[in-house]
Every structure is written in structure tokens, then in C-alpha cells.
Design a protein around this motif. Structure first.
Motif, short mmCIF file in Angstrom:
data_model
loop_
_atom_site.label_atom_id
_atom_site.label_comp_id
_atom_site.label_asym_id
_atom_site.label_seq_id
_atom_site.Cartn_x
_atom_site.Cartn_y
_atom_site.Cartn_z
N SER A 40 0.83 -1.21 0.00
CA SER A 40 0.00 0.00 0.00
C SER A 40 0.86 1.26 0.00
N TYR A 41 2.13 1.10 0.41
CA TYR A 41 2.99 2.27 0.58
C TYR A 41 4.43 1.80 0.52
N TYR A 42 5.22 2.41 -0.36
CA TYR A 42 6.65 2.12 -0.40
C TYR A 42 7.40 3.41 -0.70
N HIS A 43 8.22 3.84 0.25
CA HIS A 43 9.04 5.04 0.09
C HIS A 43 10.50 4.64 0.18
N ASP A 44 11.29 5.14 -0.74
CA ASP A 44 12.72 4.88 -0.75
C ASP A 44 13.44 6.22 -0.90
N ASN A 45 14.27 6.55 0.08
CA ASN A 45 15.01 7.82 0.06
C ASN A 45 14.10 9.02 -0.20
N TYR A 46 13.00 9.07 0.55
CA TYR A 46 12.05 10.17 0.51
C TYR A 46 11.25 10.26 -0.79
N ASN A 47 11.31 9.22 -1.62
CA ASN A 47 10.54 9.20 -2.86
C ASN A 47 9.46 8.14 -2.80
N ASP A 48 8.24 8.53 -3.14
CA ASP A 48 7.13 7.59 -3.16
C ASP A 48 7.28 6.67 -4.38
N GLN A 49 7.50 5.39 -4.12
CA GLN A 49 7.67 4.39 -5.16
C GLN A 49 6.54 3.36 -5.13
N SER A 50 5.44 3.68 -4.46
CA SER A 50 4.34 2.73 -4.26
C SER A 50 3.79 2.18 -5.56
N VAL A 51 3.68 3.01 -6.57
CA VAL A 51 3.07 2.60 -7.83
C VAL A 51 3.85 1.48 -8.50
N LYS A 52 5.13 1.36 -8.21
CA LYS A 52 5.95 0.29 -8.80
C LYS A 52 5.60 -1.09 -8.25
N LEU A 53 5.05 -1.12 -7.03
CA LEU A 53 4.85 -2.39 -6.34
C LEU A 53 3.41 -2.73 -5.99
N ASN A 54 2.51 -1.75 -6.03
CA ASN A 54 1.18 -2.00 -5.47
C ASN A 54 0.28 -2.92 -6.30
N ASN A 114 -2.66 -5.17 8.51
CA ASN A 114 -1.63 -4.20 8.13
C ASN A 114 -0.29 -4.58 8.72
N LEU A 115 0.76 -4.28 7.97
CA LEU A 115 2.13 -4.49 8.43
C LEU A 115 2.94 -3.28 8.00
N LYS A 116 3.58 -2.61 8.97
CA LYS A 116 4.41 -1.45 8.67
C LYS A 116 5.85 -1.80 9.01
N LEU A 117 6.71 -1.60 8.00
CA LEU A 117 8.11 -1.97 8.11
C LEU A 117 9.00 -0.78 7.76
N GLY A 118 10.18 -0.76 8.36
CA GLY A 118 11.18 0.24 8.02
C GLY A 118 12.51 -0.45 7.77
N ASP A 119 13.33 0.14 6.93
CA ASP A 119 14.64 -0.43 6.63
C ASP A 119 15.48 -0.45 7.91
N ASP A 120 16.27 -1.49 8.08
CA ASP A 120 17.12 -1.58 9.26
C ASP A 120 18.27 -0.58 9.20
N LYS A 121 18.53 -0.01 8.04
CA LYS A 121 19.51 1.07 7.91
C LYS A 121 18.72 2.37 8.01
N PHE A 122 18.66 2.94 9.20
CA PHE A 122 17.75 4.04 9.47
C PHE A 122 18.03 5.29 8.64
N ASP A 123 19.25 5.44 8.12
CA ASP A 123 19.56 6.61 7.33
C ASP A 123 18.97 6.54 5.92
N SER A 124 18.44 5.38 5.51
CA SER A 124 17.88 5.25 4.16
C SER A 124 16.45 5.76 4.08
N ASN A 125 15.76 5.84 5.19
CA ASN A 125 14.36 6.27 5.26
C ASN A 125 13.45 5.44 4.35
N GLU A 126 13.76 4.18 4.17
CA GLU A 126 12.95 3.28 3.36
C GLU A 126 11.81 2.73 4.22
N LYS A 127 10.59 2.82 3.72
CA LYS A 127 9.40 2.37 4.44
C LYS A 127 8.57 1.48 3.52
N LEU A 128 8.00 0.42 4.10
CA LEU A 128 7.16 -0.49 3.36
C LEU A 128 5.93 -0.82 4.20
#
Length: 134
Positions: A40-54, A114-128
Motif C-alpha cells: 500500500s505504501y513504499y518510500h525509498d530515500n524520501y521518494n514515493d515508489q508505491s506505484v511500482k509495487l502495489n 496491516n504491516l508497517k516496516l522500516g529499513d534496518d539502515k535508518f539513514d535510508s528512510n525506506e518504508k514499506l
């Protein structure tokens, strides 16, 4: 609420608002393997990439098999929960965009739908964020 809990108990479903910061994730494994999921939501380095995966359907098999399928495409991988580190690990050896799911994800929040996940490398700001497909 008591009636709802009795019905859930009868069906063998445990309702939990969040499993964040718990040391054991048998409920997460049960939740993930009980239904199909979608992004439902995928952000990588502050960019919304949801449309690639939804538009992909994601399946977490009880045996640790991960499947991502879409129109004319299916790939398999592995998944498991690392109890000690509060992480969901997904491994998929394929091309983008599905390869974006291959990561060690910190479990931020989990429920039956629902499942909310974040990258284990916190500086990447990747959210799924995943939602169950009912």
C-alpha cells in the motif's frame, strides 16, 4: 467487544493491536502466512515508489517461501522473522521492482490486516506498508 473476542477465540485467531518491541513473533508468522498481501505504501530515500509495487500479490508461505506475482510475472524467494532483532527478512533474487522488497525490515507495527516496516539502515528512510488482500 467481548462477543468479538469469543468469536476470534473460537476461530483460533488472536487479535493484537501491535507487536512492536516484543521478543517473540509467532503471531506475525501466523498472520503473514494466513492471507495474500499487497503493497500500500513504499518510500525509498524520501521518494514515493508505491506505484511500482502495489499491483503485485505477495504470499508468505508457512514454510518460509515468499512469492510475488503480477500480470505475466511470478518470482519466488524466502522469508523469515528474526525474533531477537524484531526484523522480517525477505530475500528475492530477481529484477526491480520486486528486488526492492529484498531486505531486512524492522517491524514497526503489525495487525491482522496491516504491516508497517522500516529499513534496518535508518539513514535510508525506506518504508514499506503491506495490507492484506481479503
Amino acid at each position: 467487544m467481548r462477543i468479538v473476542q469469543l468469536i476470534l477465540d473460537f476461530l483460533g485467531i488472536k487479535l493484537q493491536k501491535s507487536i512492536k518491541n516484543q521478543n517473540s513473533f509467532p503471531l506475525l508468522t501466523q498472520i503473514l502466512s494466513s492471507t495474500k498481501w499487497s503493497v500500500s505504501y513504499y518510500h525509498d530515500n524520501y521518494n514515493d515508489q508505491s506505484v511500482k509495487l502495489n499491483h503485485y500479490s505477495l504470499t508468505f508461505g508457512a514454510n518460509g517461501t515468499f512469492t510475488a506475482s503480477g500480470k505475466d510475472f511470478e518470482t519466488k524467494g524466502k522469508w523469515y522473522v528474526n525474533d531477537n532483532l524484531n526484523k522480517l527478512i525477505i530475500y528475492v533474487n530477481t529484477k526491480e521492482p520486486i528486488s526492492e522488497l529484498s531486505d531486512e525490515w524492522v517491524i514497526e507495527e503489525c495487525s491482522i490486516s496491516n504491516l508497517k516496516l522500516g529499513d534496518d539502515k535508518f539513514d535510508s528512510n525506506e518504508k514499506l506498508h503491506l495490507v492484506s488482500k481479503k
